[in-house]
Design a protein around this motif. Structure first.
Motif, PDB file in Angstrom:
ATOM      1  N   LYS A   1       0.826  -1.207   0.000  1.00  0.00           N
ATOM      2  CA  LYS A   1       0.000   0.000   0.000  1.00  0.00           C
ATOM      3  C   LYS A   1       0.860   1.256   0.000  1.00  0.00           C
ATOM      4  CE  LYS A   1      -3.957  -1.884   2.562  1.00  0.00           C
ATOM      5  NZ  LYS A   1      -4.690  -1.783   3.853  1.00  0.00           N
ATOM      6  N   GLU A   2       1.940   1.231   0.769  1.00  0.00           N
ATOM      7  CA  GLU A   2       2.837   2.386   0.811  1.00  0.00           C
ATOM      8  C   GLU A   2       3.478   2.620  -0.556  1.00  0.00           C
ATOM      9  OE1 GLU A   2       6.742   4.052   3.284  1.00  0.00           O
ATOM     10  OE2 GLU A   2       5.795   2.149   3.854  1.00  0.00           O
ATOM     11  N   MET A   3       3.901   1.529  -1.220  1.00  0.00           N
ATOM     12  CA  MET A   3       4.465   1.684  -2.564  1.00  0.00           C
ATOM     13  C   MET A   3       3.423   2.238  -3.528  1.00  0.00           C
ATOM     14  SD  MET A   3       6.867  -1.628  -3.310  1.00  0.00           S
ATOM     15  CE  MET A   3       8.321  -1.974  -2.327  1.00  0.00           C
ATOM     16  N   ARG A   4       2.181   1.779  -3.399  1.00  0.00           N
ATOM     17  CA  ARG A   4       1.124   2.296  -4.252  1.00  0.00           C
ATOM     18  C   ARG A   4       1.003   3.811  -4.094  1.00  0.00           C
ATOM     19  NH1 ARG A   4      -4.672  -0.430  -3.933  1.00  0.00           N
ATOM     20  NH2 ARG A   4      -4.450   0.088  -1.728  1.00  0.00           N
ATOM     21  N   ASN A   5       1.128   4.290  -2.863  1.00  0.00           N
ATOM     22  CA  ASN A   5       1.003   5.719  -2.606  1.00  0.00           C
ATOM     23  C   ASN A   5       2.219   6.506  -3.069  1.00  0.00           C
ATOM     24  OD1 ASN A   5      -1.502   5.389  -1.455  1.00  0.00           O
ATOM     25  ND2 ASN A   5      -0.737   5.292   0.637  1.00  0.00           N
ATOM     26  N   THR A   6       3.416   5.952  -2.814  1.00  0.00           N
ATOM     27  CA  THR A   6       4.631   6.721  -3.080  1.00  0.00           C
ATOM     28  C   THR A   6       5.149   6.556  -4.502  1.00  0.00           C
ATOM     29  OG1 THR A   6       6.005   4.908  -2.219  1.00  0.00           O
ATOM     30  CG2 THR A   6       5.337   6.639  -0.665  1.00  0.00           C
ATOM     31  N   LEU A   7       4.936   5.392  -5.092  1.00  0.00           N
ATOM     32  CA  LEU A   7       5.486   5.117  -6.419  1.00  0.00           C
ATOM     33  C   LEU A   7       4.416   5.030  -7.505  1.00  0.00           C
ATOM     34  CD1 LEU A   7       8.032   2.289  -5.451  1.00  0.00           C
ATOM     35  CD2 LEU A   7       8.527   4.721  -5.800  1.00  0.00           C
ATOM     36  N   GLY A   8       3.167   4.840  -7.109  1.00  0.00           N
ATOM     37  CA  GLY A   8       2.128   4.559  -8.082  1.00  0.00           C
ATOM     38  C   GLY A   8       1.206   5.708  -8.402  1.00  0.00           C
ATOM     39  N   ALA A   9       1.609   6.935  -8.076  1.00  0.00           N
ATOM     40  CA  ALA A   9       0.748   8.089  -8.353  1.00  0.00           C
ATOM     41  C   ALA A   9       0.393   8.151  -9.830  1.00  0.00           C
ATOM     42  CB  ALA A   9       1.451   9.376  -7.920  1.00  0.00           C
ATOM     43  N   GLY A  10      -0.893   8.273 -10.121  1.00  0.00           N
ATOM     44  CA  GLY A  10      -1.349   8.373 -11.496  1.00  0.00           C
ATOM     45  C   GLY A  10      -1.582   7.048 -12.186  1.00  0.00           C
ATOM     46  N   LEU A  11      -1.239   5.955 -11.524  1.00  0.00           N
ATOM     47  CA  LEU A  11      -1.423   4.622 -12.104  1.00  0.00           C
ATOM     48  C   LEU A  11      -2.593   3.907 -11.441  1.00  0.00           C
ATOM     49  CD1 LEU A  11       2.256   3.288 -12.226  1.00  0.00           C
ATOM     50  CD2 LEU A  11       0.961   4.376 -14.072  1.00  0.00           C
ATOM     51  N   GLU A  12      -3.197   2.988 -12.168  1.00  0.00           N
ATOM     52  CA  GLU A  12      -4.183   2.104 -11.561  1.00  0.00           C
ATOM     53  C   GLU A  12      -3.428   0.924 -10.973  1.00  0.00           C
ATOM     54  OE1 GLU A  12      -7.992   1.328 -13.263  1.00  0.00           O
ATOM     55  OE2 GLU A  12      -7.574   2.657 -14.953  1.00  0.00           O
ATOM     56  N   VAL A  13      -3.407   0.837  -9.649  1.00  0.00           N
ATOM     57  CA  VAL A  13      -2.603  -0.161  -8.946  1.00  0.00           C
ATOM     58  C   VAL A  13      -3.501  -1.022  -8.072  1.00  0.00           C
ATOM     59  CG1 VAL A  13      -0.671  -0.565  -7.393  1.00  0.00           C
ATOM     60  CG2 VAL A  13      -0.636   1.423  -8.917  1.00  0.00           C
ATOM     61  N   LEU A  14      -3.417  -2.332  -8.268  1.00  0.00           N
ATOM     62  CA  LEU A  14      -4.108  -3.303  -7.425  1.00  0.00           C
ATOM     63  C   LEU A  14      -3.097  -3.974  -6.509  1.00  0.00           C
ATOM     64  CD1 LEU A  14      -6.324  -4.989 -10.133  1.00  0.00           C
ATOM     65  CD2 LEU A  14      -7.222  -4.048  -8.020  1.00  0.00           C
ATOM     66  N   VAL A  15      -3.398  -4.051  -5.234  1.00  0.00           N
ATOM     67  CA  VAL A  15      -2.548  -4.808  -4.305  1.00  0.00           C
ATOM     68  C   VAL A  15      -3.027  -6.258  -4.310  1.00  0.00           C
ATOM     69  CG1 VAL A  15      -1.844  -5.110  -1.910  1.00  0.00           C
ATOM     70  CG2 VAL A  15      -2.007  -2.811  -2.890  1.00  0.00           C
ATOM     71  N   ASN A  16      -2.135  -7.154  -4.692  1.00  0.00           N
ATOM     72  CA  ASN A  16      -2.462  -8.557  -4.922  1.00  0.00           C
ATOM     73  C   ASN A  16      -1.763  -9.423  -3.877  1.00  0.00           C
ATOM     74  OD1 ASN A  16      -3.371 -10.887  -6.293  1.00  0.00           O
ATOM     75  ND2 ASN A  16      -1.543 -10.955  -7.572  1.00  0.00           N
ATOM     76  N   GLY A  17      -2.528 -10.046  -2.999  1.00  0.00           N
ATOM     77  CA  GLY A  17      -1.954 -10.932  -1.986  1.00  0.00           C
ATOM     78  C   GLY A  17      -1.559 -12.260  -2.601  1.00  0.00           C
ATOM     79  N   ILE A  18      -0.284 -12.610  -2.487  1.00  0.00           N
ATOM     80  CA  ILE A  18       0.236 -13.805  -3.139  1.00  0.00           C
ATOM     81  C   ILE A  18       0.231 -15.002  -2.189  1.00  0.00           C
ATOM     82  CG2 ILE A  18       2.281 -14.862  -4.179  1.00  0.00           C
ATOM     83  CD1 ILE A  18       0.816 -12.927  -5.999  1.00  0.00           C
TER      84      ILE A  18
END
Length: 314
Positions: free
Chosen positions: A108-125
């Motif tokens: 989630k933190e990477m989604r916020n800090t690195l994924g700005a402007g992208l559609e990002v799904l967090v996928n539990g593996i």
């Protein structure tokens, strides 16, 4: 306060192409030189060096997604963070619960800090209970549901958008995983691994395995994937016209043409040919009308993902 950017649609419901992970474990082992007991990435999150490596690895993939206008299915590093493998590594359920929760929070933190402007799904593996190459012991559907429900519940409680079981070798485990995800209420994806003959390690044809899971699961998986196989071992399987191929929504191929048995014995990295691999993805996509998620597996890294995106775009 977290600004969570959740796509309205999952990959199989969207016209957008999604990039995903490559060969994280092989990259950590061969490129960064980390020791990887049981081929497990999650213990590295406990060290400053390990967390920095994760950040370097995913930052580059976020850049590729942004450059190519794709979405991003961001995987957690929890493939080995299940009870049996955790016990093998000396970790109890309390520790594993913290590990899985921390992995989701990191994503989630990477989604916020690195994924700005992208559609990002967090996928539990989720990984297989046993060896991802050799199905020595196969659970019943009921046993698999109980076994995988623990980790799925932890990941879902931590806030993943979906869960995916990678490198599954057999149908009963896939059905049990799908049933557990349905009971917990989180969308799921089943990804089978195949041998050099294009069949599951247990001998089933891919189309038969997909049909059995769809028929027997409480709720069908959102879509299916194939991972940890080179395209040369897979292309004959899908070259003919058939409706079952519409259920394949993702592909994470190996860079290497080696068999699973040969890969197990490798002491050096076989990273194949990134340009060739990208072109093979473009050819495979002609036969997979619903392919939306592309990434890599053993031996692949950011170079391969960039070439896959280039080939698909052209």
């Amino acid at each position: 306060m977290e600004t969570k950017m959740i796509p309205v649609k999952l990959p199989h419901q969207s016209d957008l192409m999604f990039l995903t992970d490559a060969g994280l474990e092989t990259w950590l082992l061969f490129e960064r030189g980390f020791e990887m007991p049981c081929f497990a990435a999650y213990p590295l999150a406990q060290s400053v060096e390990g967390r920095a490596a994760f950040n370097d690895y995913f930052s580059a993939i976020f850049d590729i997604a942004r450059q190519n206008g794709t979405g991003f299915v961001l995987d957690t590093y929890t493939w080995r963070a299940n009870p049996d493998w955790g016990r093998e590594l000396g970790h109890d359920l309390t520790h594993l619960r913290d590990v899985n929760t921390q992995a989701v929070e990191s994503a989630k933190e990477m989604r916020n800090t690195l994924g700005a402007g992208l559609e990002v799904l967090v996928n539990g593996i989720i990984g297989p209970r046993g060896d991802g190459y050799d199905p020595k012991s196969i659970m019943t559907v009921a046993e698999a549901q109980v076994y995988h429900a623990w980790q799925i519940d932890v990941l879902a409680s931590a806030g993943v958008d979906m869960v995916s079981a990678l490198t599954l070798t057999n149908v009963p485990e896939a059905i049990g995983f799908a049933n557990a995800a349905a009971e917990i209420g989180v969308p799921c994806v089943v990804s089978f691994t195949l041998e050099t003959d294009g069949r599951l390690p247990t001998g089933e044809l891919l189309q038969d395995a997909i049909a059995q899971v769809d028929d027997a699961a409480t709720a069908k998986p959102a879509y299916f994937m194939v991972n940890c196989i080179h395209p040369d071992h897979f292309d004959d399987t899908i070259s003919e016209s058939a409706d079952w191929k519409r259920r394949i929504g993702g592909l994470r191929a190996n860079a290497s043409r080696l068999s699973h048995a040969e890969l197990d014995c490798c002491e050096t990295l076989d990273d194949g040919n990134p340009v060739e691999l990208g072109n093979q993805y473009a050819q495979l996509r002609k036969f997979l009308p619903n392919l939306r998620v592309v990434g890599g597996c053993c031996g692949t890294d950011q170079r391969h993902l960039a070439q896959i995106c280039t080939a698909l775009a052209s």
